[in-house]
Write a protein that holds these residues in place. Structure first.
Motif, mmCIF file in Angstrom:
data_model
loop_
_atom_site.group_PDB
_atom_site.id
_atom_site.type_symbol
_atom_site.label_atom_id
_atom_site.label_comp_id
_atom_site.label_asym_id
_atom_site.label_seq_id
_atom_site.Cartn_x
_atom_site.Cartn_y
_atom_site.Cartn_z
ATOM 1 N N LEU A 1 0.841 -1.186 0.000
ATOM 2 C CA LEU A 1 0.000 0.000 0.000
ATOM 3 C C LEU A 1 0.879 1.240 0.000
ATOM 4 O O LEU A 1 1.672 1.457 0.911
ATOM 5 N N LYS A 2 0.727 2.045 -1.045
ATOM 6 C CA LYS A 2 1.506 3.271 -1.142
ATOM 7 C C LYS A 2 0.921 4.369 -0.259
ATOM 8 O O LYS A 2 -0.248 4.333 0.119
ATOM 9 N N TYR B 1 -2.863 4.717 3.697
ATOM 10 C CA TYR B 1 -1.636 4.990 4.458
ATOM 11 C C TYR B 1 -1.322 6.476 4.407
ATOM 12 O O TYR B 1 -1.137 7.041 3.327
ATOM 13 N N ARG B 2 -1.261 7.100 5.581
ATOM 14 C CA ARG B 2 -0.936 8.521 5.684
ATOM 15 C C ARG B 2 0.229 8.720 6.648
ATOM 16 O O ARG B 2 0.033 8.761 7.860
ATOM 17 N N PRO B 3 1.425 8.842 6.139
ATOM 18 C CA PRO B 3 2.537 9.207 7.020
ATOM 19 C C PRO B 3 2.452 10.684 7.395
ATOM 20 O O PRO B 3 1.658 11.440 6.824
ATOM 21 N N ASP C 1 7.605 0.627 5.402
ATOM 22 C CA ASP C 1 8.819 0.821 4.609
ATOM 23 C C ASP C 1 8.976 2.314 4.352
ATOM 24 O O ASP C 1 8.767 2.807 3.235
ATOM 25 N N GLY C 2 9.304 3.070 5.412
ATOM 26 C CA GLY C 2 9.441 4.505 5.299
ATOM 27 C C GLY C 2 8.099 5.181 5.058
ATOM 28 O O GLY C 2 7.036 4.645 5.393
ATOM 29 N N ASP C 3 8.156 6.360 4.462
ATOM 30 C CA ASP C 3 6.940 7.110 4.163
ATOM 31 C C ASP C 3 6.303 6.702 2.845
ATOM 32 O O ASP C 3 5.205 7.154 2.534
ATOM 33 N N ASP C 4 6.991 5.871 2.061
ATOM 34 C CA ASP C 4 6.506 5.559 0.724
ATOM 35 C C ASP C 4 5.456 4.467 0.691
ATOM 36 O O ASP C 4 4.530 4.519 -0.115
ATOM 37 N N CYS D 1 8.941 -5.641 3.444
ATOM 38 C CA CYS D 1 8.220 -5.530 2.177
ATOM 39 C C CYS D 1 9.001 -6.236 1.075
ATOM 40 O O CYS D 1 10.209 -6.000 0.919
ATOM 41 N N PRO D 2 8.350 -7.089 0.307
ATOM 42 C CA PRO D 2 9.037 -7.767 -0.794
ATOM 43 C C PRO D 2 9.181 -6.864 -2.010
ATOM 44 O O PRO D 2 8.609 -5.777 -2.069
#
Length: 546
Positions: A296-297, A321-323, A407-410, A425-426
């Motif tokens: 999920l981006k 997803y909201r960083p 996996d970070g903000d991305d 994350c693969p």
């Protein structure tokens, strides 16, 4: 509609005046008023036609004989300037909608100073205030020069020169609101061949600053964004409980609730996936494969997942997803004194009912919220397994989401099978549908970001591509000032293909020479770039655009 006739209408939202206990609302939900109506989300989107593309909207910056307006040059910047930072704002009104739409909606707000010839107290209703302002507007030469850019029936914003509280002390009709002239003035107003109807009526100034002309005393950015969001078809998602306290709805998470106050009003949260779907900017992907790993981006990548009631498709959960970046970075810092939020993977519950939304009261029943953030997952390995429906004995096709990995903000990854282990994350994961931009390809050595966008996402069965990483020192791919520069000192036909993190094909660019320059200034964050020479894969790498 007179001021007296609106005395019954004082009950609804907090935008400008919130005290520690009870809420003093600055926008009121009016049962007698028929709002624009939210789109029929699942049964056929009917979003307003002016919520996409480059659009232009007149904004009347009104003064009266006893109250001066704020500086028009400053207001133009606040509404339009890219990267606007004055008064601790994250961006301009324009920036907000570009970010929320992933660039699909790019509004320009034309500021027109209007001087009404009477004292403020002389105007007894919003329409009585608006119509003479329109009469002045249509005579302006700059309006006539710009009029061809507006809609045939012009939606507009009118900014009166007081604060909300001071204005409503003169007339209860002067709260911040969105409405249509066909109701308030009993007509779609026509003047000099121009038609006006849908409008937002908003105070220019912060409370207690009625006589000020300083730009520091301007109203909150969040208020302007909230009211204009009504103009393009969204409804309020706040409500209050039986005691009159604003404790209902997705308060700090939604600009259509109290999120407009995040960061003291300078960081309104971007549209939710639900709202992006409502206005036609995003189509979430249903989770159906229980054995897969899902990626999920960040919501800025225009991606979300849905878990729907198989017996009633308008009841569903949305996963986004909201960083803590950009407008969303102050979700945990609202000037509202009650519930604070947090960033992460948000699980929204939606029970869409056209009548409830059309009457602008989807969360009026505190025992059944139709738009609600059920939880926010913010740490690795957190899970959610309460996909419970209330309508028609619905049962979700999956048990929940598990093994969350950030996996970070991305991006984040997760499984929908509790027993399937996941600790990172693969490279590849199930691809989600996202927004659908226009497409074309070009053989020129320089092209715009819009010309390298594919017309649709590739499905997960064919869209995930194994990207071979080859080290070729003589081949260079780098970004400088929004331009992707590619140097390939080899003969033959070169093809650049662009993929998002899920393997979705974003488009392609072909050239014959040894170099190419491609404008990627409008692209979000990053993409995988694959380079073929004469049909053979030469290089693939992830490139960060910002």
């Amino acid at each position: 509609m007179s001021c007296a006739s609106l005395a019954w209408a004082q009950s609804a939202e907090s935008e400008e005046n919130i005290v520690m206990e009870k809420i003093i609302y600055s926008e009121d939900m009016l049962p007698a008023r028929t709002p624009s109506g939210m789109s029929k989300i699942r049964s056929g989107n009917d979003a307003e036609v002016y919520s996409s593309g480059e659009r232009y909207f007149p904004v009347m910056l009104v003064s009266t004989t006893d109250y001066k307006a704020l500086d028009s040059a400053f207001m133009y910047r606040m509404f339009n300037e890219k990267g606007f930072k004055d008064n601790n704002n994250y961006g301009s009104v324009h920036d907000y909608f570009v970010e929320s739409s992933g660039g699909q909606f790019q509004p320009t707000f034309d500021i027109y100073p209007i001087a009404l010839p009477k004292n403020f107290s002389s105007y007894k209703s919003d329409s009585e205030f608006i119509l003479p302002a329109i009469d002045i507007l249509v005579e302006r030469s700059d309006f006539k020069a710009r009029a061809s850019k507006y809609e045939k029936e012009i939606p507009f914003v009118i900014l009166h020169p007081l604060s909300r509280d001071k204005a409503t002390s003169y007339c209860s009709d002067f709260f911040n609101h969105q409405y249509k002239l066909q109701y308030s003035a009993k007509q779609v107003y026509s003047k000099n061949g121009y038609k006006f109807n849908n409008y937002a009526f908003i105070s220019q100034k912060a409370e207690g600053k009625e006589s000020s002309t300083s730009s520091k005393d301007v109203n909150m950015l969040g208020t302007f964004v909230h009211e204009f969001s009504h103009v393009i078809g969204l409804q309020d998602t706040y409500s209050n409980d039986s005691r009159g306290y604003a404790t209902i709805g997705p308060l700090p998470y939604d600009v259509m609730a109290l999120g407009l106050r995040n960061g003291n009003g300078g960081y309104p949260p971007t549209f939710s996936a639900f709202e992006r779907e409502a206005v036609g900017w995003l189509k979430p992907t249903e989770i159906v494969n229980a054995d897969s790993v899902y990626e999920l981006k960040n919501l800025s990548g225009m991606q979300a997942y849905a878990v729907s009631n198989p017996n009633k498709s308008d009841e569903y959960f949305l996963i986004e997803y909201r960083p803590a970046v950009g407008f969303d970075s102050k979700i945990g810092s609202s000037s509202y004194s009650g519930k604070q939020g947090k960033n992460g993977v948000m699980i929204w519950y939606i029970d869409y009912d056209y009548s409830a939304f059309f009457s602008n009261d989807p969360n009026g029943d505190e025992n059944h919220q139709r738009v609600e953030v059920r939880t926010v997952l913010s740490k690795d390995q957190e899970s959610f397994a309460k996909f419970d429906f209330v309508n028609k004995n619905g049962k979700a096709k999956i048990d929940g989401i598990f093994n969350l990995v950030f996996d970070g903000d991305d991006r984040v990854c997760f499984t929908v099978n509790k027993s399937k282990k996941l600790d990172k994350c693969p490279e590849k994961a199930i691809a989600s549908s996202s927004s659908v931009p226009q497409s074309s390809s070009s053989s020129n050595s320089k092209t715009s970001s819009s010309s390298i966008a594919s017309s649709s996402s590739v499905s997960s069965s064919s869209g995930t591509t194994s990207l071979v990483r080859t080290i070729l020192p003589q081949t260079k791919i780098h970004v400088s000032r929004g331009m992707l520069n590619v140097d390939v000192p080899m003969s033959g036909k070169k093809t650049l293909r662009f993929y998002d993190a899920l393997g979705n094909n974003l488009g392609a660019h072909t050239f014959e020479g040894s170099s190419a320059i491609i404008d990627v200034s409008g692209w979000n964050r990053s993409a995988f770039v694959q380079l073929d020479v004469n049909g053979s894969l030469l290089l693939a790498k992830r490139v960060v655009f910002r």
